[in-house]
Design a protein around this motif. Structure first.
Motif, PDB file in Angstrom:
ATOM      1  N   GLY A  96       0.824  -1.200   0.000  1.00  0.00           N
ATOM      2  CA  GLY A  96       0.000   0.000   0.000  1.00  0.00           C
ATOM      3  C   GLY A  96       0.861   1.254   0.000  1.00  0.00           C
ATOM      4  O   GLY A  96       2.094   1.183   0.095  1.00  0.00           O
ATOM      5  N   PRO A  97       0.242   2.428  -0.083  1.00  0.00           N
ATOM      6  CA  PRO A  97       0.993   3.693  -0.108  1.00  0.00           C
ATOM      7  C   PRO A  97       1.930   3.858   1.092  1.00  0.00           C
ATOM      8  O   PRO A  97       3.053   4.335   0.940  1.00  0.00           O
ATOM      9  CB  PRO A  97      -0.116   4.750  -0.107  1.00  0.00           C
ATOM     10  N   LEU A  98       1.463   3.465   2.274  1.00  0.00           N
ATOM     11  CA  LEU A  98       2.293   3.600   3.470  1.00  0.00           C
ATOM     12  C   LEU A  98       3.521   2.705   3.379  1.00  0.00           C
ATOM     13  O   LEU A  98       4.647   3.120   3.704  1.00  0.00           O
ATOM     14  CB  LEU A  98       1.484   3.245   4.724  1.00  0.00           C
ATOM     15  N   ALA A  99       3.318   1.469   2.933  1.00  0.00           N
ATOM     16  CA  ALA A  99       4.434   0.536   2.813  1.00  0.00           C
ATOM     17  C   ALA A  99       5.435   1.007   1.758  1.00  0.00           C
ATOM     18  O   ALA A  99       6.647   0.890   1.942  1.00  0.00           O
ATOM     19  CB  ALA A  99       3.914  -0.859   2.464  1.00  0.00           C
ATOM     20  N   VAL A 100       4.922   1.544   0.660  1.00  0.00           N
ATOM     21  CA  VAL A 100       5.807   2.051  -0.394  1.00  0.00           C
ATOM     22  C   VAL A 100       6.620   3.232   0.117  1.00  0.00           C
ATOM     23  O   VAL A 100       7.842   3.311  -0.092  1.00  0.00           O
ATOM     24  CB  VAL A 100       4.985   2.469  -1.634  1.00  0.00           C
ATOM     25  N   ALA A 101       5.951   4.154   0.812  1.00  0.00           N
ATOM     26  CA  ALA A 101       6.642   5.323   1.354  1.00  0.00           C
ATOM     27  C   ALA A 101       7.715   4.899   2.349  1.00  0.00           C
ATOM     28  O   ALA A 101       8.831   5.440   2.357  1.00  0.00           O
ATOM     29  CB  ALA A 101       5.639   6.266   2.018  1.00  0.00           C
ATOM     30  N   ALA A 102       7.381   3.917   3.203  1.00  0.00           N
ATOM     31  CA  ALA A 102       8.337   3.441   4.198  1.00  0.00           C
ATOM     32  C   ALA A 102       9.533   2.784   3.517  1.00  0.00           C
ATOM     33  O   ALA A 102      10.682   2.962   3.941  1.00  0.00           O
ATOM     34  CB  ALA A 102       7.655   2.454   5.148  1.00  0.00           C
ATOM     35  N   THR A 103       9.264   2.019   2.463  1.00  0.00           N
ATOM     36  CA  THR A 103      10.347   1.352   1.739  1.00  0.00           C
ATOM     37  C   THR A 103      11.271   2.359   1.077  1.00  0.00           C
ATOM     38  O   THR A 103      12.503   2.223   1.120  1.00  0.00           O
ATOM     39  CB  THR A 103       9.770   0.407   0.670  1.00  0.00           C
ATOM     40  N   VAL A 104      10.692   3.382   0.470  1.00  0.00           N
ATOM     41  CA  VAL A 104      11.500   4.431  -0.165  1.00  0.00           C
ATOM     42  C   VAL A 104      12.362   5.132   0.886  1.00  0.00           C
ATOM     43  O   VAL A 104      13.539   5.437   0.648  1.00  0.00           O
ATOM     44  CB  VAL A 104      10.599   5.457  -0.880  1.00  0.00           C
ATOM     45  N   ALA A 105      11.783   5.367   2.064  1.00  0.00           N
ATOM     46  CA  ALA A 105      12.526   6.014   3.136  1.00  0.00           C
ATOM     47  C   ALA A 105      13.709   5.162   3.573  1.00  0.00           C
ATOM     48  O   ALA A 105      14.808   5.664   3.811  1.00  0.00           O
ATOM     49  CB  ALA A 105      11.601   6.292   4.320  1.00  0.00           C
ATOM     50  N   VAL A 106      13.473   3.840   3.680  1.00  0.00           N
ATOM     51  CA  VAL A 106      14.552   2.931   4.082  1.00  0.00           C
ATOM     52  C   VAL A 106      15.652   2.908   3.029  1.00  0.00           C
ATOM     53  O   VAL A 106      16.851   2.946   3.351  1.00  0.00           O
ATOM     54  CB  VAL A 106      14.002   1.507   4.311  1.00  0.00           C
ATOM     55  N   LEU A 107      15.268   2.843   1.766  1.00  0.00           N
ATOM     56  CA  LEU A 107      16.264   2.844   0.697  1.00  0.00           C
ATOM     57  C   LEU A 107      17.067   4.146   0.701  1.00  0.00           C
ATOM     58  O   LEU A 107      18.280   4.151   0.460  1.00  0.00           O
ATOM     59  CB  LEU A 107      15.580   2.644  -0.657  1.00  0.00           C
TER      60      LEU A 107
END
Length: 264
Positions: A96-107
């Protein structure tokens, strides 16, 4: 409510319920203590033993795979908990959008932190002197991380296995297994609560890194939990976790302190 697929009660664990709770409890209480003791002993050996880092990597591999196997045996003994309930399946949906945003932040964190390491910025912190009067293991918390990073070719080869192991075993233990037990024990826990509990447990497991380490790994653990619960699978968290650890292979030995600083 508890995310679909996770166990709704300990009854689903059947005869393995008590064992599951004990293993989950160890991850929260025992692992921080064991990690602290092992890392302090490692730092002490590093002063005099050139093979201390390789020996420690081998011990990590043994401990992590051993604990992962124990959790696997417990799960296999639970007739009411299927593979999907512990994340052992292909992703069931797109993040979902939250998971995608979190993944981008981690990367983004991975890129920034790797550049900092390669520049030698953290080596300066690693060279910090101990304050007078402190014990022989009273190193700044950054030493606990810097001391673990590989320097030689042999160490880098073994560290590659350590990084992959961390991705596989820690995601299985702290996301797949642990969250399934917490969901079962808590009953109807909402997703944000599961994420918070998972983040706290993972952060405490890295207590040897000090407060900053607990916070950083706790946040990463929360992101992995969001990604796991959002897709219903451990696959993406495992890959991302392994990449986070393996980034240290991009850091040249010249950018790192030779060892934990000796007393003067």
């Amino acid at each position: 409510m508890t995310p679909v697929g996770l166990p709704g009660s300990l009854a689903e664990w059947g005869p393995a319920a008590l064992s599951a709770v004990v293993v989950a409890g160890y991850l929260v209480v025992g692992e921080p203590f064991v990690g602290h003791v092992l890392h302090r002993r490692f730092e002490g050996r590093l002063r005099t033993d050139d093979g201390a880092r390789r020996s420690f990597y081998a011990r990590l591999l043994l401990l992590e795979w051993g604990l992962a196997v124990v959790a696997l045996v417990v799960w296999l003994s639970a007739p009411g908990v299927d593979a999907g309930a512990v994340g052992l399946r292909w992703p069931q949906s797109w993040p979902g959008p939250l998971a995608v945003a979190a993944t981008v932040a981690v990367l983004g964190f991975v890129v920034v932190s790797t550049r900092a390491l390669r520049s030698g910025a953290l080596a300066q912190a690693g060279a910090e002197l101990r304050r007078p009067g402190e014990g022989r293991h009273a190193e700044p918390a950054v030493h606990a991380t810097l001391a673990l990073l590989p320097r030689t070719t042999a160490e880098r080869r073994l560290f590659t296995l350590v990084g992959i192991t961390a991705g596989v075993c820690e995601e299985w233990l702290y996301r797949g297994f642990f969250l399934a037990v917490v969901a079962a024990a808590g009953g109807e826990l909402p997703t944000p609560v599961l994420v918070a509990i998972g983040a706290l447990a993972f952060g405490l497991a890295h207590a040897y890194q000090g407060v900053a380490g607990i916070v950083t790994t706790g946040v990463l653990g929360g992101v992995m939990a969001v990604l796991y619960l959002g897709t219903g699978s451990l696959l993406l968290p495992v890959v991302l976790h392994a990449l986070i650890d393996l980034r240290f292979l991009l850091v040249p030995a010249s950018a790192l302190p030779d060892a934990v600083r000796r007393p003067t």
